[in-house]
Design an enzyme around this catalytic site. Sequence first.
Site, PDB file in Angstrom:
ATOM      1  N   LYS A   9       0.842  -1.366   0.143  1.00  0.00           N
ATOM      2  CA  LYS A   9       0.037  -0.027   0.024  1.00  0.00           C
ATOM      3  C   LYS A   9       0.789   1.243   0.133  1.00  0.00           C
ATOM      4  CE  LYS A   9      -3.739  -2.148   2.472  1.00  0.00           C
ATOM      5  NZ  LYS A   9      -4.630  -2.044   3.481  1.00  0.00           N
ATOM      6  N   TYR A  49     -12.541  -2.436  -3.306  1.00  0.00           N
ATOM      7  CA  TYR A  49     -12.866  -2.636  -1.657  1.00  0.00           C
ATOM      8  C   TYR A  49     -14.585  -2.747  -1.908  1.00  0.00           C
ATOM      9  CZ  TYR A  49      -8.167  -1.967   0.232  1.00  0.00           C
ATOM     10  OH  TYR A  49      -6.963  -2.204   0.785  1.00  0.00           O
ATOM     11  N   ASN A 112      -1.842  -0.244   6.997  1.00  0.00           N
ATOM     12  CA  ASN A 112      -1.269  -1.336   7.500  1.00  0.00           C
ATOM     13  C   ASN A 112      -0.400  -2.239   6.575  1.00  0.00           C
ATOM     14  OD1 ASN A 112      -3.420  -2.341   5.648  1.00  0.00           O
ATOM     15  ND2 ASN A 112      -4.565  -3.867   7.015  1.00  0.00           N
ATOM     16  N   GLU A 126      -9.579 -10.113  -7.740  1.00  0.00           N
ATOM     17  CA  GLU A 126      -8.663  -9.066  -7.747  1.00  0.00           C
ATOM     18  C   GLU A 126      -7.332  -9.069  -8.779  1.00  0.00           C
ATOM     19  OE1 GLU A 126      -7.557  -9.256  -3.578  1.00  0.00           O
ATOM     20  OE2 GLU A 126      -9.549  -8.563  -3.056  1.00  0.00           O
TER      21      GLU A 126
HETATM   22  P1  CMP Z   1      -7.175  -4.645   3.556  1.00  0.00           P
HETATM   23  O1  CMP Z   1      -6.569  -6.095   3.659  1.00  0.00           O
HETATM   24  O2  CMP Z   1      -6.601  -3.711   2.464  1.00  0.00           O
HETATM   25  O3  CMP Z   1      -8.802  -4.863   3.346  1.00  0.00           O
HETATM   26  C1  CMP Z   1      -9.701  -3.881   3.817  1.00  0.00           C
HETATM   27  C2  CMP Z   1      -8.817  -2.664   4.731  1.00  0.00           C
HETATM   28  O4  CMP Z   1      -9.466  -2.065   5.328  1.00  0.00           O
HETATM   29  C3  CMP Z   1      -7.977  -3.293   5.298  1.00  0.00           C
HETATM   30  O5  CMP Z   1      -6.787  -3.787   5.012  1.00  0.00           O
HETATM   31  C4  CMP Z   1      -7.701  -2.238   6.473  1.00  0.00           C
HETATM   32  O6  CMP Z   1      -6.491  -1.579   6.153  1.00  0.00           O
HETATM   33  C5  CMP Z   1      -8.887  -1.156   6.253  1.00  0.00           C
HETATM   34  N1  CMP Z   1      -9.784  -1.113   7.634  1.00  0.00           N
HETATM   35  C6  CMP Z   1     -10.165  -2.084   8.214  1.00  0.00           C
HETATM   36  N2  CMP Z   1     -10.965  -1.481   9.093  1.00  0.00           N
HETATM   37  C7  CMP Z   1     -10.630  -0.233   9.181  1.00  0.00           C
HETATM   38  C8  CMP Z   1     -10.921   0.931  10.281  1.00  0.00           C
HETATM   39  N3  CMP Z   1     -11.692   0.705  11.266  1.00  0.00           N
HETATM   40  N4  CMP Z   1     -10.578   2.111   9.669  1.00  0.00           N
HETATM   41  C9  CMP Z   1      -9.869   2.329   8.652  1.00  0.00           C
HETATM   42  N5  CMP Z   1      -9.530   1.201   7.641  1.00  0.00           N
HETATM   43  C10 CMP Z   1      -9.935   0.053   7.999  1.00  0.00           C
END
Ligand code: CMP
Length: 143
Positions: A9, A49, A112, A126
């Site tokens: 990311k 998403y 993350n 995807e």
């Molecule tokens: P990802 O694996 O990319 O899939 C969905 C993403 O939503 C997840 O990683 C997180 O980075 C993001 N995400 C999940 N919960 C939250 C939250 N409470 N606030 C912001 N982002 C979130």
Amino acid sequence: MERTFVMVKPDGVQRGLVGDIVSRFERKGFKLVGGKFITISQELAEKHYGEHKDKPFFGELVDFITSGPVFAMVWEGENVISAVRTMMGATNPADAAPGTIRGDYGQTVAMNIVHGSDSKESAAREIKLFFAEDELISYDQTI
Ligand code: CMP
């Protein structure tokens, strides 16, 4: 052979973690069959998403993933979908074990570092969303 979609990311790219993340999956024995930098459009982010569109953090999620380049990849190997998820660690870095990518480098649940497909169906969807068939390379990995 199973394939999965993984992307570093914007936070991972900006912090110079692409090489480390690629190296972890290579050392594990998985095969990189596609990889490119892209800046995700609003439209692609909303498609990728889509399952989170009703979540309160959807806007923040789309804003973040479109905020800078990502490094998108396709990895191939036995049970690669679940193995990559194990190696990434829990979605929230606060819960991710040391030794995992998010446990070692992640800061917040939004930032993350890395995304990996969560199922065979997500992986197929995807990969198709991010890569054309001719961007996926076939080669022997015997040395
Ligand atoms: P990802 O694996 O990319 O899939 C969905 C993403 O939503 C997840 O990683 C997180 O980075 C993001 N995400 C999940 N919960 C939250 C939250 N409470 N606030 C912001 N982002 C979130």
